[in-house]
Design an enzyme around this catalytic site. Structure first.
Site, PDB file in Angstrom:
ATOM      1  N   SER A   1       0.775  -1.279  -0.066  1.00 35.09           N
ATOM      2  CA  SER A   1      -0.021   0.075   0.029  1.00 35.09           C
ATOM      3  C   SER A   1       0.996   1.205  -0.067  1.00 35.09           C
ATOM      4  O   SER A   1       1.715   1.585  -0.888  1.00 35.09           O
ATOM      5  CB  SER A   1      -0.879   0.009   1.058  1.00 35.09           C
ATOM      6  OG  SER A   1      -1.976   0.714   0.974  1.00 35.09           O
TER       7      SER A   1
ATOM      8  N   HIS B   1      -8.037  -5.675   1.096  1.00 28.89           N
ATOM      9  CA  HIS B   1      -6.644  -4.771   1.187  1.00 28.89           C
ATOM     10  C   HIS B   1      -5.547  -5.632   1.773  1.00 28.89           C
ATOM     11  O   HIS B   1      -4.418  -4.904   1.744  1.00 28.89           O
ATOM     12  CB  HIS B   1      -6.666  -3.559   1.758  1.00 28.89           C
ATOM     13  CG  HIS B   1      -5.672  -2.336   1.553  1.00 28.89           C
ATOM     14  ND1 HIS B   1      -5.268  -2.112   0.328  1.00 28.89           N
ATOM     15  CD2 HIS B   1      -5.110  -1.805   2.604  1.00 28.89           C
ATOM     16  CE1 HIS B   1      -4.170  -1.450   0.410  1.00 28.89           C
ATOM     17  NE2 HIS B   1      -4.031  -0.930   1.588  1.00 28.89           N
TER      18      HIS B   1
END
Length: 276
Positions: free
Chosen positions: A104, A253
């Protein structure tokens, strides 16, 4: 004696006293965590480190402003600071070159590090990565705008994970407690104040620089990711010449937690296979 598994070794990396984990032996792999509230290298990579350490030397630092790394007065939390810290850590550990895995926010750092210091990076893994332009999602806006409460942490975990059974109320409690440690929320809220689209833009590298990358790159994304859109990884896979893309279905995620074994095997195989 320290009983907190999140605290390991300390070394000065470009002047910042950095908490980092160091396990296994072999070619070094630098793991760069994401930017969720209360995050640390250990919280992010606890399931990945022991698996990768069977084949490689695994180094996972807390980046400045996160975890148990020092938060110097007046520090500027930006790409320049974080990339310099990552390279400074390799210098401090006398590592000439490493594979770099970025999650990320950490993907944006890994990408920028490969662009600015190409010889320090051998192979690159970008997971649910920031680093290219995209319109900020409500999920990322909520994560960066987090205000500490157990309820808000539960809501965030609902956004982060596809299968909420993996992400228990016990984990929400742990992550909430982590987010209210002294200094944690102060640095976190200072990092990405609203309006937050500008921080997405500030973390992006230039298209021509990404397209020029010579590194073998593995791009990984969860199909149901509500924090960083899958389109970012499709873009990275198109722009990086020597790239391959792996998309996990039924995954949000947190690929490294939601599909921990498959993730570790995929990354481990990619990093240890013979150069083509």
């Amino acid at each position: 004696m320290n009983t907190n598994p999140e605290i390991a070794h300390g070394v000065r990396a470009n002047g910042i006293l950095t908490n980092y984990h160091d396990s296994g032996s072999g070619f070094p792999v630098l793991l760069i965590h994401g930017s969720g509230p209360g995050v640390s290298a250990w919280a992010n990579w606890r399931l990945t480190m022991p698996e990768l350490a069977k084949r490689s030397r695994v180094i996972a630092p807390d980046m400045a402003g996160f975890g148990f790394t020092e938060r110097p007065q007046g520090i500027a939390y930006n790409l320049d600071t974080w990339v310099a810290q990552a390279v400074g850590l390799l210098d401090a550990l006398d590592i000439a070159q490493a594979d770099v895995v970025g999650n990320s926010f950490g993907g944006a750092l890994a990408l920028a590090m490969a662009i600015r210091h190409p010889k320090r990076v051998r192979r690159l893994v970008l997971m649910g990565s920031v680093g290219v332009p995209f319109e900020i999602t409500p999920g990322l806006d909520a994560a960066w705008g987090y205000e500490p409460s157990i309820e808000n942490m539960r809501k965030l975990l609902d956004i982060f994970a596809y299968d909420r059974s993996l992400v228990t109320d016990e984990l929400a409690e742990l992550r909430y407690q982590a987010s209210i440690r002294p200094g944690f929320q102060e640095s976190f809220s200072a990092m990405f104040p609203a309006p937050r689209q500008r921080w997405v833009n500030a973390m992006a590298s230039r298209e021509q620089d990404i397209r020029a990358l010579p590194h073998e790159t593995l791009v990984i994304h969860g199909r149901e990711d509500k924090v960083i859109p899958l389109s970012t990884s499709l873009t990275l896979a198109q722009w990086i010449d020597r790239s391959q893309l792996h998309v996990f279905g039924r995954c949000g995620h947190w690929t490294q937690i939601e599909h921990a074994q498959r993730f570790a095997k995929l990354v481990g195989d990619f990093l240890t296979e013979q150069q083509s």
